[in-house]
Design a protein around this motif. Structure first.
Motif, mmCIF file in Angstrom:
data_model
loop_
_atom_site.group_PDB
_atom_site.id
_atom_site.type_symbol
_atom_site.label_atom_id
_atom_site.label_comp_id
_atom_site.label_asym_id
_atom_site.label_seq_id
_atom_site.Cartn_x
_atom_site.Cartn_y
_atom_site.Cartn_z
ATOM 1 N N ASP A 51 -35.016 -7.642 -14.604
ATOM 2 C CA ASP A 51 -34.345 -8.376 -15.673
ATOM 3 C C ASP A 51 -33.092 -9.116 -15.207
ATOM 4 O OD1 ASP A 51 -36.225 -7.509 -17.531
ATOM 5 O OD2 ASP A 51 -35.138 -5.637 -17.875
ATOM 6 N N ASN A 52 -32.842 -9.119 -13.903
ATOM 7 C CA ASN A 52 -31.649 -9.755 -13.353
ATOM 8 C C ASN A 52 -32.010 -11.126 -12.782
ATOM 9 O OD1 ASN A 52 -29.294 -10.474 -12.075
ATOM 10 N ND2 ASN A 52 -29.088 -8.563 -10.923
ATOM 11 N N PRO A 53 -31.632 -12.225 -13.440
ATOM 12 C CA PRO A 53 -32.008 -13.557 -12.943
ATOM 13 C C PRO A 53 -31.357 -13.912 -11.607
ATOM 14 C CG PRO A 53 -30.572 -13.737 -14.867
ATOM 15 C CD PRO A 53 -30.886 -12.288 -14.685
ATOM 16 N N GLU A 54 -30.269 -13.238 -11.250
ATOM 17 C CA GLU A 54 -29.622 -13.495 -9.962
ATOM 18 C C GLU A 54 -30.437 -12.947 -8.803
ATOM 19 O OE1 GLU A 54 -25.764 -11.820 -10.227
ATOM 20 O OE2 GLU A 54 -25.104 -13.182 -11.802
ATOM 21 N N LYS A 55 -31.347 -12.072 -9.061
ATOM 22 C CA LYS A 55 -32.179 -11.455 -8.022
ATOM 23 C C LYS A 55 -33.613 -11.988 -8.074
ATOM 24 C CE LYS A 55 -29.151 -8.377 -6.518
ATOM 25 N NZ LYS A 55 -28.734 -8.260 -5.144
ATOM 26 N N ALA A 56 -33.786 -13.269 -8.416
ATOM 27 C CA ALA A 56 -35.126 -13.851 -8.571
ATOM 28 C C ALA A 56 -35.947 -13.745 -7.293
ATOM 29 C CB ALA A 56 -35.022 -15.304 -9.013
ATOM 30 N N TYR A 57 -35.339 -14.018 -6.153
ATOM 31 C CA TYR A 57 -36.055 -13.939 -4.876
ATOM 32 C C TYR A 57 -36.503 -12.508 -4.585
ATOM 33 C CZ TYR A 57 -36.923 -14.189 0.147
ATOM 34 O OH TYR A 57 -37.502 -14.101 1.389
ATOM 35 N N LEU A 58 -35.595 -11.569 -4.775
ATOM 36 C CA LEU A 58 -35.902 -10.165 -4.536
ATOM 37 C C LEU A 58 -37.026 -9.683 -5.453
ATOM 38 C CD1 LEU A 58 -34.978 -7.441 -3.147
ATOM 39 C CD2 LEU A 58 -33.566 -7.120 -5.169
ATOM 40 N N VAL A 59 -36.954 -10.024 -6.720
ATOM 41 C CA VAL A 59 -37.969 -9.613 -7.690
ATOM 42 C C VAL A 59 -39.311 -10.246 -7.359
ATOM 43 C CG1 VAL A 59 -38.643 -9.784 -10.121
ATOM 44 C CG2 VAL A 59 -36.314 -9.145 -9.524
ATOM 45 N N ASP A 60 -39.301 -11.537 -7.003
ATOM 46 C CA ASP A 60 -40.540 -12.235 -6.664
ATOM 47 C C ASP A 60 -41.232 -11.588 -5.467
ATOM 48 O OD1 ASP A 60 -42.393 -14.638 -6.695
ATOM 49 O OD2 ASP A 60 -41.488 -14.835 -4.702
ATOM 50 N N GLN A 61 -40.482 -11.309 -4.423
ATOM 51 C CA GLN A 61 -41.076 -10.718 -3.228
ATOM 52 C C GLN A 61 -41.478 -9.265 -3.447
ATOM 53 O OE1 GLN A 61 -41.900 -12.479 -0.209
ATOM 54 N NE2 GLN A 61 -41.731 -13.858 -1.953
ATOM 55 N N ALA A 62 -40.737 -8.543 -4.274
ATOM 56 C CA ALA A 62 -41.120 -7.163 -4.597
ATOM 57 C C ALA A 62 -42.447 -7.152 -5.350
ATOM 58 C CB ALA A 62 -40.024 -6.492 -5.414
ATOM 59 N N LYS A 63 -42.600 -8.067 -6.313
ATOM 60 C CA LYS A 63 -43.878 -8.164 -7.042
ATOM 61 C C LYS A 63 -45.012 -8.525 -6.098
ATOM 62 C CE LYS A 63 -42.627 -11.058 -10.237
ATOM 63 N NZ LYS A 63 -42.587 -11.941 -11.407
ATOM 64 N N GLU A 64 -44.752 -9.428 -5.175
ATOM 65 C CA GLU A 64 -45.785 -9.831 -4.217
ATOM 66 C C GLU A 64 -46.229 -8.645 -3.363
ATOM 67 O OE1 GLU A 64 -48.414 -12.613 -2.529
ATOM 68 O OE2 GLU A 64 -47.195 -12.728 -4.336
ATOM 69 N N SER A 65 -45.280 -7.847 -2.911
ATOM 70 C CA SER A 65 -45.597 -6.677 -2.101
ATOM 71 C C SER A 65 -46.370 -5.627 -2.904
ATOM 72 C CB SER A 65 -44.316 -6.075 -1.538
ATOM 73 O OG SER A 65 -44.595 -4.941 -0.763
ATOM 74 N N VAL A 66 -45.958 -5.395 -4.137
ATOM 75 C CA VAL A 66 -46.649 -4.422 -4.991
ATOM 76 C C VAL A 66 -48.067 -4.897 -5.294
ATOM 77 C CG1 VAL A 66 -46.651 -3.336 -7.265
ATOM 78 C CG2 VAL A 66 -44.533 -3.460 -5.959
ATOM 79 N N ASN A 67 -48.227 -6.172 -5.588
ATOM 80 C CA ASN A 67 -49.569 -6.705 -5.837
ATOM 81 C C ASN A 67 -50.463 -6.557 -4.611
ATOM 82 O OD1 ASN A 67 -49.396 -7.512 -8.547
ATOM 83 N ND2 ASN A 67 -48.353 -9.402 -7.985
ATOM 84 N N PHE A 68 -49.906 -6.786 -3.431
ATOM 85 C CA PHE A 68 -50.677 -6.621 -2.200
ATOM 86 C C PHE A 68 -51.071 -5.152 -2.008
ATOM 87 C CE2 PHE A 68 -50.816 -6.244 2.547
ATOM 88 C CZ PHE A 68 -51.973 -6.977 2.736
ATOM 89 N N ALA A 69 -50.153 -4.245 -2.306
ATOM 90 C CA ALA A 69 -50.458 -2.819 -2.176
ATOM 91 C C ALA A 69 -51.556 -2.398 -3.148
ATOM 92 C CB ALA A 69 -49.200 -1.996 -2.417
ATOM 93 N N ILE A 70 -51.522 -2.911 -4.363
ATOM 94 C CA ILE A 70 -52.579 -2.610 -5.336
ATOM 95 C C ILE A 70 -53.922 -3.126 -4.821
ATOM 96 C CG2 ILE A 70 -53.441 -3.160 -7.651
ATOM 97 C CD1 ILE A 70 -50.471 -3.177 -8.556
ATOM 98 N N THR A 71 -53.925 -4.317 -4.260
ATOM 99 C CA THR A 71 -55.153 -4.885 -3.702
ATOM 100 C C THR A 71 -55.685 -4.013 -2.567
ATOM 101 O OG1 THR A 71 -54.376 -7.105 -4.276
ATOM 102 C CG2 THR A 71 -56.169 -6.955 -2.672
ATOM 103 N N ILE A 72 -54.796 -3.565 -1.693
ATOM 104 C CA ILE A 72 -55.196 -2.700 -0.574
ATOM 105 C C ILE A 72 -55.816 -1.404 -1.100
ATOM 106 C CG2 ILE A 72 -54.310 -1.250 1.288
ATOM 107 C CD1 ILE A 72 -52.274 -3.453 1.856
ATOM 108 N N ILE A 73 -55.207 -0.825 -2.111
ATOM 109 C CA ILE A 73 -55.722 0.426 -2.678
ATOM 110 C C ILE A 73 -57.117 0.224 -3.260
ATOM 111 C CG2 ILE A 73 -55.400 2.094 -4.553
ATOM 112 C CD1 ILE A 73 -52.342 1.790 -4.018
#
Length: 122
Positions: A42-64
């Motif tokens: 919910d922190n707009p100042e951390k848009a890059y961090l949130v975007d990359q965290a979501k990308e990593s989590v989505n990749f982990a879900i795909t791997i699983i």
């Protein structure tokens, strides 16, 4: 092509220096990425961090999900075992290479997108 497979656009701007290390650790350890996403979503100042965290989590879900399917196929006697002997090491190598590519991309300050990752978290 479905919307779940198409990569979302990168967030505007460049990566803040203090977020780079957290993003790198998040790409290496998906549980860290999940925690980063939950804390900063919910922190707009951390848009890059949130975007990359979501990308990593989505990749982990795909791997699983792929691992579950490969395990079911590998449980079939003879042909499944032969498949497992060859497919699992190649799959592990592919995961390693994709994560190294992500870390290199993030180190340069770019937003990384994994190919073939299901984007279930938007």
């Amino acid at each position: 092509m479905s919307d779940a497979f198409s990569p979302p656009p990168s967030p505007p701007g460049s990566a803040p220096e203090d977020d780079k290390i957290l993003v790198i650790v998040g790409h290496i350890f998906a549980i860290v990425a999940l925690i980063l996403w939950l804390v900063h979503k919910d922190n707009p100042e951390k848009a890059y961090l949130v975007d990359q965290a979501k990308e990593s989590v989505n990749f982990a879900i795909t791997i699983i999900l792929i691992s579950i399917v490969m395990s079911i196929i590998g449980a079939v006697p003879i042909l499944g075992w032969i498949f497992a002997i060859f497919a699992f090491p190649l799959f592990a190598l592919a995961i390693f290479v994709l994560i190294v590519m992500a870390v290199i991309s993030v180190t340069k300050g770019n937003a990384h997108r994994y190919p073939f990752a299901l984007r279930l978290i938007k």
